[in-house]
Design a protein around this motif. Structure first.
Motif, PDB file in Angstrom:
ATOM      1  N   GLN A  12       0.825  -1.270  -0.037  1.00  0.00           N
ATOM      2  CA  GLN A  12      -0.039   0.055   0.122  1.00  0.00           C
ATOM      3  C   GLN A  12       0.926   1.118   0.149  1.00  0.00           C
ATOM      4  N   LEU A  20      -9.301  -4.304  -1.915  1.00  0.00           N
ATOM      5  CA  LEU A  20      -9.157  -5.107  -0.576  1.00  0.00           C
ATOM      6  C   LEU A  20      -9.836  -4.145   0.369  1.00  0.00           C
ATOM      7  N   ALA A  21     -10.438  -3.165   0.228  1.00  0.00           N
ATOM      8  CA  ALA A  21     -10.975  -2.624   1.274  1.00  0.00           C
ATOM      9  C   ALA A  21     -12.008  -3.310   2.060  1.00  0.00           C
ATOM     10  N   ASN A  27      -5.971  -6.801   3.357  1.00  0.00           N
ATOM     11  CA  ASN A  27      -5.754  -5.324   3.141  1.00  0.00           C
ATOM     12  C   ASN A  27      -4.708  -4.889   4.091  1.00  0.00           C
TER      13      ASN A  27
END
Length: 278
Positions: A12, A20-21, A27
């Motif tokens: 990220q 992926l949230a 995540n």
């Protein structure tokens, strides 16, 4: 030694992963370095990076990030399956750029989280047909009920080599044998489709699955496609939802007990070497 055809690196700090949230367990950072340590311990000698459905405007940034990992000393990464958007008008130009990139071995547009009609759009189908002659494969990630959509694409573009991800994403935990069983049988009749035996531990009950739980699903896939049209993949880190990389590799070896050395070699390395010229 094993060729892993399905590694995801998630970072990220350099890329955006909107999908992926909704998956908190994934995540988070999943680095190449942490994968490589486990992979080498398990006998993986080479791997293909699989796109992680990054934000559309970051697709080529993801390719560049994977390229940086691939040139590291002793890197396991020997190629990448890149994200794409066949529904967009700029696909032809994107395809031309990637077919000239030696790192990129194939393309994928995730379909199992998209509306069923996406792959039926005229522009999408026109662009899938463009992949023929590019030297690139096209991965299909679909749900069991969407397997007829995969069949339609395979029929539409018979000169495109399609790779079906994750044994067609069966609901192993729910023991949903149909329509998966019959649809897999039908799809395998298309000679331009190869099945990927990858990461299905994520679809089993993480608290109770054993190798025998997976056997019917793996054996049906291989019996349909044959030993010349199957490859192996970890689906790391998604496989951590069902026990992790080492558990999946251990189960794979248990499921292959009794097959010939030639059959085992085809699944674990030889077919991937041939398909992607590794």
């Amino acid at each position: 030694m094993i060729i892993d055809t399905h590694l995801h690196v998630i970072d990220q700090t350099v890329l955006d992963y909107p999908r992926l949230a909704g998956v908190p367990a994934l995540n988070q950072p999943w680095s190449y370095e942490s994968y490589a340590l486990e992979a080498r311990r398990a006998g993986i000698s080479r791997t293909l990076h699989m796109e992680v459905d990054v934000a559309p405007d970051r697709i080529e940034d993801e390719i560049s990030n994977v390229a940086a990992l691939a040139v590291q000393p002793d890197s396991l990464i020997v190629g990448a399956i890149a994200a794409c958007r066949p529904e967009n008008k700029d696909f032809a130009a994107f395809l031309e750029r990637q077919s000239g990139n030696p790192l990129v071995k194939g393309l994928r547009r995730v379909l199992h989280v998209m509306p069923d009609g996406l792959s039926e759009q005229p522009l999408f189908r026109e662009n899938i047909a463009r992949v023929a002659g590019s030297g690139l494969t096209f991965d299909l990630c679909v749900l069991p009920r969407q397997l007829p959509k995969a069949m339609a694409l395979a029929d539409l573009a018979p000169d495109v080599h399609f790779i079906l991800d994750h044994c067609g994403v069966p609901d192993i935990r729910g023991d949903a044998w149909q329509p998966w069983h019959d649809n897999m049988t039908d799809l395998a009749r298309r000679p331009n489709v190869t099945a990927k035996i990858s990461g299905i531990v994520a679809y089993a009950d993480p608290e109770s699955w054993i190798a025998e739980t997976l056997r019917p699903w793996v054996e049906h896939t291989i019996s349909c496609f044959g030993w010349d049209r199957v490859v192996w993949g970890s689906d790391w880190p998604v496989c951590t939802l069902g026990g992790g990389l080492l558990a999946w590799i251990s189960a794979t070896h248990a499921l292959l007990e009794g097959v010939s050395l030639d059959e085992k070699r085809k699944l674990l390395s030889a077919n991937a070497e041939r398909i992607w010229s590794l």
